[in-house]
Design a protein around this motif. Sequence first.
Motif, PDB file in Angstrom:
ATOM      1  N   LYS A 113       0.843  -1.252   0.082  1.00  0.00           N
ATOM      2  CA  LYS A 113       0.044   0.014  -0.038  1.00  0.00           C
ATOM      3  C   LYS A 113       1.105   1.500  -0.142  1.00  0.00           C
ATOM      4  CE  LYS A 113      -3.809   1.835   2.430  1.00  0.00           C
ATOM      5  NZ  LYS A 113      -4.255   1.911   4.121  1.00  0.00           N
ATOM      6  N   CYS A 114       1.875   1.167   0.831  1.00  0.00           N
ATOM      7  CA  CYS A 114       2.827   2.590   0.944  1.00  0.00           C
ATOM      8  C   CYS A 114       3.677   2.744  -0.279  1.00  0.00           C
ATOM      9  CB  CYS A 114       3.497   2.401   2.244  1.00  0.00           C
ATOM     10  SG  CYS A 114       2.751   2.640   3.760  1.00  0.00           S
ATOM     11  N   ASN A 115       4.031   1.476  -0.812  1.00  0.00           N
ATOM     12  CA  ASN A 115       4.982   1.336  -1.904  1.00  0.00           C
ATOM     13  C   ASN A 115       4.096   1.934  -2.996  1.00  0.00           C
ATOM     14  OD1 ASN A 115       7.010   1.146  -3.573  1.00  0.00           O
ATOM     15  ND2 ASN A 115       7.654  -0.848  -2.860  1.00  0.00           N
ATOM     16  N   HIS A 116       2.994   1.683  -3.231  1.00  0.00           N
ATOM     17  CA  HIS A 116       1.974   2.136  -4.213  1.00  0.00           C
ATOM     18  C   HIS A 116       1.884   3.568  -4.316  1.00  0.00           C
ATOM     19  CE1 HIS A 116      -0.557   1.483  -7.621  1.00  0.00           C
ATOM     20  NE2 HIS A 116      -1.515   1.971  -7.048  1.00  0.00           N
ATOM     21  N   ALA A 117       1.440   3.967  -3.068  1.00  0.00           N
ATOM     22  CA  ALA A 117       1.006   5.282  -2.843  1.00  0.00           C
ATOM     23  C   ALA A 117       2.182   6.397  -3.060  1.00  0.00           C
ATOM     24  CB  ALA A 117       0.586   5.486  -1.271  1.00  0.00           C
ATOM     25  N   LYS A 118       3.620   5.818  -2.619  1.00  0.00           N
ATOM     26  CA  LYS A 118       4.591   6.475  -2.566  1.00  0.00           C
ATOM     27  C   LYS A 118       5.258   6.763  -4.275  1.00  0.00           C
ATOM     28  CE  LYS A 118       9.203   6.967  -0.797  1.00  0.00           C
ATOM     29  NZ  LYS A 118      10.106   6.536  -2.227  1.00  0.00           N
ATOM     30  N   ALA A 119       4.916   5.606  -4.698  1.00  0.00           N
ATOM     31  CA  ALA A 119       5.427   5.648  -6.471  1.00  0.00           C
ATOM     32  C   ALA A 119       6.650   6.479  -6.789  1.00  0.00           C
ATOM     33  CB  ALA A 119       4.150   6.190  -7.081  1.00  0.00           C
ATOM     34  N   ASP A 120       6.727   7.373  -7.637  1.00  0.00           N
ATOM     35  CA  ASP A 120       7.983   7.765  -7.592  1.00  0.00           C
ATOM     36  C   ASP A 120       8.299   9.436  -7.166  1.00  0.00           C
ATOM     37  OD1 ASP A 120       6.172   9.166  -9.220  1.00  0.00           O
ATOM     38  OD2 ASP A 120       7.319   9.365 -11.100  1.00  0.00           O
ATOM     39  N   LYS A 121       7.324   9.592  -5.981  1.00  0.00           N
ATOM     40  CA  LYS A 121       7.361  10.779  -5.181  1.00  0.00           C
ATOM     41  C   LYS A 121       8.460  10.705  -4.236  1.00  0.00           C
ATOM     42  CE  LYS A 121       2.433  11.185  -5.682  1.00  0.00           C
ATOM     43  NZ  LYS A 121       2.126  10.057  -6.032  1.00  0.00           N
ATOM     44  N   THR A 122       9.183  12.055  -3.677  1.00  0.00           N
ATOM     45  CA  THR A 122       9.930  11.847  -2.828  1.00  0.00           C
ATOM     46  C   THR A 122       9.276  11.833  -1.163  1.00  0.00           C
ATOM     47  OG1 THR A 122      10.182  14.314  -2.439  1.00  0.00           O
ATOM     48  CG2 THR A 122      11.802  13.047  -4.204  1.00  0.00           C
ATOM     49  N   LEU A 123      10.028  11.919  -0.160  1.00  0.00           N
ATOM     50  CA  LEU A 123       9.355  11.825   1.162  1.00  0.00           C
ATOM     51  C   LEU A 123       8.874  13.193   1.473  1.00  0.00           C
ATOM     52  CD1 LEU A 123      11.564   9.610   3.400  1.00  0.00           C
ATOM     53  CD2 LEU A 123       9.521   9.145   2.172  1.00  0.00           C
ATOM     54  N   LYS A 124       9.525  14.303   0.890  1.00  0.00           N
ATOM     55  CA  LYS A 124       9.514  15.675   1.101  1.00  0.00           C
ATOM     56  C   LYS A 124       8.027  16.063   0.460  1.00  0.00           C
ATOM     57  CE  LYS A 124      11.812  19.890   1.272  1.00  0.00           C
ATOM     58  NZ  LYS A 124      12.970  20.688   0.806  1.00  0.00           N
ATOM     59  N   GLU A 125       7.959  15.449  -0.637  1.00  0.00           N
ATOM     60  CA  GLU A 125       6.584  15.967  -1.502  1.00  0.00           C
ATOM     61  C   GLU A 125       5.459  15.300  -0.876  1.00  0.00           C
ATOM     62  OE1 GLU A 125       9.182  15.880  -5.902  1.00  0.00           O
ATOM     63  OE2 GLU A 125       7.700  14.092  -5.384  1.00  0.00           O
ATOM     64  N   LEU A 126       5.545  14.232  -0.185  1.00  0.00           N
ATOM     65  CA  LEU A 126       4.426  13.414   0.386  1.00  0.00           C
ATOM     66  C   LEU A 126       4.362  13.887   1.873  1.00  0.00           C
ATOM     67  CD1 LEU A 126       5.461   9.912  -0.847  1.00  0.00           C
ATOM     68  CD2 LEU A 126       3.208  10.928  -1.264  1.00  0.00           C
ATOM     69  N   GLY A 127       5.332  14.441   2.451  1.00  0.00           N
ATOM     70  CA  GLY A 127       5.367  14.856   3.787  1.00  0.00           C
ATOM     71  C   GLY A 127       5.451  13.633   4.873  1.00  0.00           C
ATOM     72  N   TRP A 128       6.090  12.475   4.351  1.00  0.00           N
ATOM     73  CA  TRP A 128       6.245  11.407   4.989  1.00  0.00           C
ATOM     74  C   TRP A 128       7.797  11.380   5.629  1.00  0.00           C
ATOM     75  CZ3 TRP A 128       4.661   6.246   1.658  1.00  0.00           C
ATOM     76  CH2 TRP A 128       3.405   6.360   1.453  1.00  0.00           C
ATOM     77  N   LYS A 129       7.768  10.815   6.670  1.00  0.00           N
ATOM     78  CA  LYS A 129       9.124  10.663   7.631  1.00  0.00           C
ATOM     79  C   LYS A 129       9.513   9.140   7.732  1.00  0.00           C
ATOM     80  CE  LYS A 129       9.978  14.791  10.168  1.00  0.00           C
ATOM     81  NZ  LYS A 129       8.557  15.821   9.861  1.00  0.00           N
TER      82      LYS A 129
END
Length: 171
Positions: free
Chosen positions: A116-132
């Motif tokens: 789920k997370c891998n799919h949601a993350k796709a080719d975005k960076t953590l900064k773009e997603l606000g993930w840590k």
Amino acid sequence: MQQTLVLNATYEPLGVVSERRALILVLNSRATIVQESENVLHYAGGDLTLPSVIKLVKFVRIPYRHSVPLSRRALFARDGGRCVYCSAPAASIDHVLPRSRGGAHAWENVVSACHKCNHAKADKTLKELGWKLRHIPREPVGAAWRILGTGRPDSRWAQYLAPFGDTVAIA
Ligand SMILES: [Zn+2]
């Protein structure tokens, strides 16, 4: 073909060899059996129990340390078998900086993730997603980790590897 864990005379894990190779080392008095396997070799002279873990009689000096091979098994073990983003069971390898954006396939840039997370993350960076990240990915250190990348670890090896790796999980 089963493999045998080889320990240095000091009990430090050195690597794995085939059971037959291990048996030859034992028969030549170059190693002693620390732990037997359930496999028995039948031959004309009788039966021999093959070793699961052997220890070298003489101490072997290792000139240099190999880096730990990056494998799915070793990565999942490093990250505790959990997705680093949501703690669900890990199911895939995620590149923190996506490969499409120049991210390396290296210990410092890979983490275990759920689908789920891998799919949601796709080719975005953590900064773009606000993930840590819960922790900074690093190459594992310790002799035990080298063994994890060398095939199919035997569950009987865990007690011999544990003192030489942080938290080595053998499935
Ligand atoms: Zn997740």
